[in-house]
Design a protein around this motif. Structure first.
Motif, PDB file in Angstrom:
ATOM      1  N   VAL A   8      44.219  56.618  62.954  1.00 37.51           N
ATOM      2  CA  VAL A   8      44.828  55.978  61.785  1.00 37.51           C
ATOM      3  C   VAL A   8      44.501  54.494  61.782  1.00 37.51           C
ATOM      4  N   ILE A   9      44.271  53.941  60.583  1.00 39.22           N
ATOM      5  CA  ILE A   9      44.221  52.494  60.391  1.00 39.22           C
ATOM      6  C   ILE A   9      45.246  52.137  59.322  1.00 39.22           C
ATOM      7  N   VAL A  10      45.652  50.860  59.310  1.00 40.32           N
ATOM      8  CA  VAL A  10      46.624  50.387  58.327  1.00 40.32           C
ATOM      9  C   VAL A  10      45.995  49.256  57.526  1.00 40.32           C
ATOM     10  N   TRP A  11      46.159  49.309  56.211  1.00 42.40           N
ATOM     11  CA  TRP A  11      45.699  48.227  55.333  1.00 42.40           C
ATOM     12  C   TRP A  11      46.883  47.342  55.010  1.00 42.40           C
ATOM     13  N   LEU A  12      46.757  46.073  55.343  1.00 40.62           N
ATOM     14  CA  LEU A  12      47.743  45.059  54.953  1.00 40.62           C
ATOM     15  C   LEU A  12      47.225  44.361  53.706  1.00 40.62           C
ATOM     16  N   HIS A  13      48.079  44.145  52.739  1.00 40.66           N
ATOM     17  CA  HIS A  13      47.686  43.383  51.552  1.00 40.66           C
ATOM     18  C   HIS A  13      48.735  42.306  51.313  1.00 40.66           C
ATOM     19  N   GLY A  14      48.535  41.502  50.312  1.00 35.65           N
ATOM     20  CA  GLY A  14      49.409  40.359  50.058  1.00 35.65           C
ATOM     21  C   GLY A  14      50.874  40.692  49.902  1.00 35.65           C
ATOM     22  N   ASP A  15      51.196  41.900  49.450  1.00 36.03           N
ATOM     23  CA  ASP A  15      52.589  42.291  49.268  1.00 36.03           C
ATOM     24  C   ASP A  15      53.146  43.070  50.463  1.00 36.03           C
TER      25      ASP A  15
END
Length: 181
Positions: A8-15
């Motif tokens: 698994v990978i996690v995407w972090l975004h501005g929110d």
């Protein structure tokens, strides 16, 4: 970090820049990626202070979690696809984002990595309020106890109010004329 389907990978975004982000909380050991969107930044005037704030948020998240947190600059979908490939990811986990770009980015990732499963977590609601927001302090007075769990952010402070006309200093319009010349 792996699931039954694989890494698994996690995407972090501005929110989602929070150590308590839903996708991060579900997979604290998983590698996470935040991408400064170069095409978006090239086409929009974003203040340096905003960029520094976001960088600080990524740094704070990285310091608060045990897993790898990486920061890149480029096309978000291309960088996410490359990150997924580098980590042999079977799943991309992300917390939903209300922006129109969110769906486009995920479509771009799916085109580049057709076998990658995308898992979207609901965004945390800070308040159950669903009315219209015309002025911040009117809205804030309605939701602050719910948002702060009974506490008050502006304890012993009144919301800013406009100065009464009678207390305003007269304006010297001659200086305005001189500026136009």
């Amino acid at each position: 970090m792996s699931t039954a389907n694989g890494p698994v990978i996690v995407w972090l975004h501005g929110d989602s820049l929070s150590p308590t982000d839903a996708a991060l909380s579900a997979h604290p050991q998983a590698p996470a990626l935040f991408v400064f969107d170069r095409p978006f930044l090239s086409s929009h005037a974003i203040a340096f202070t905003r960029l520094a704030f976001m960088y600080g948020g990524v740094r704070d998240v990285a310091a608060a979690r045990p897993g790898l947190t990486e920061l890149r600059v480029g096309s978000v979908s291309a960088e996410l696809a490359a990150f997924a490939t580098e980590h042999g990811a079977a799943e991309l986990h992300v917390t939903e984002n209300p922006t129109p770009e969110f769906g486009s980015i995920l479509s771009g990732v799916r085109e580049r990595c057709p076998g990658l499963r995308v898992v979207i977590y609901p965004a945390e609601r800070l308040s159950s309020y669903s009315g219209q927001v015309n002025k911040f302090f009117g809205f804030w007075n309605k939701v602050q106890s719910e948002v702060l769990g009974g506490g008050e952010l502006f304890r012993d402070q009144d919301a800013p109010r406009p100065q009464p006309e009678s207390e305003r200093r007269p304006r010297d319009h001659r200086s305005d004329r001189n500026r136009r010349r």
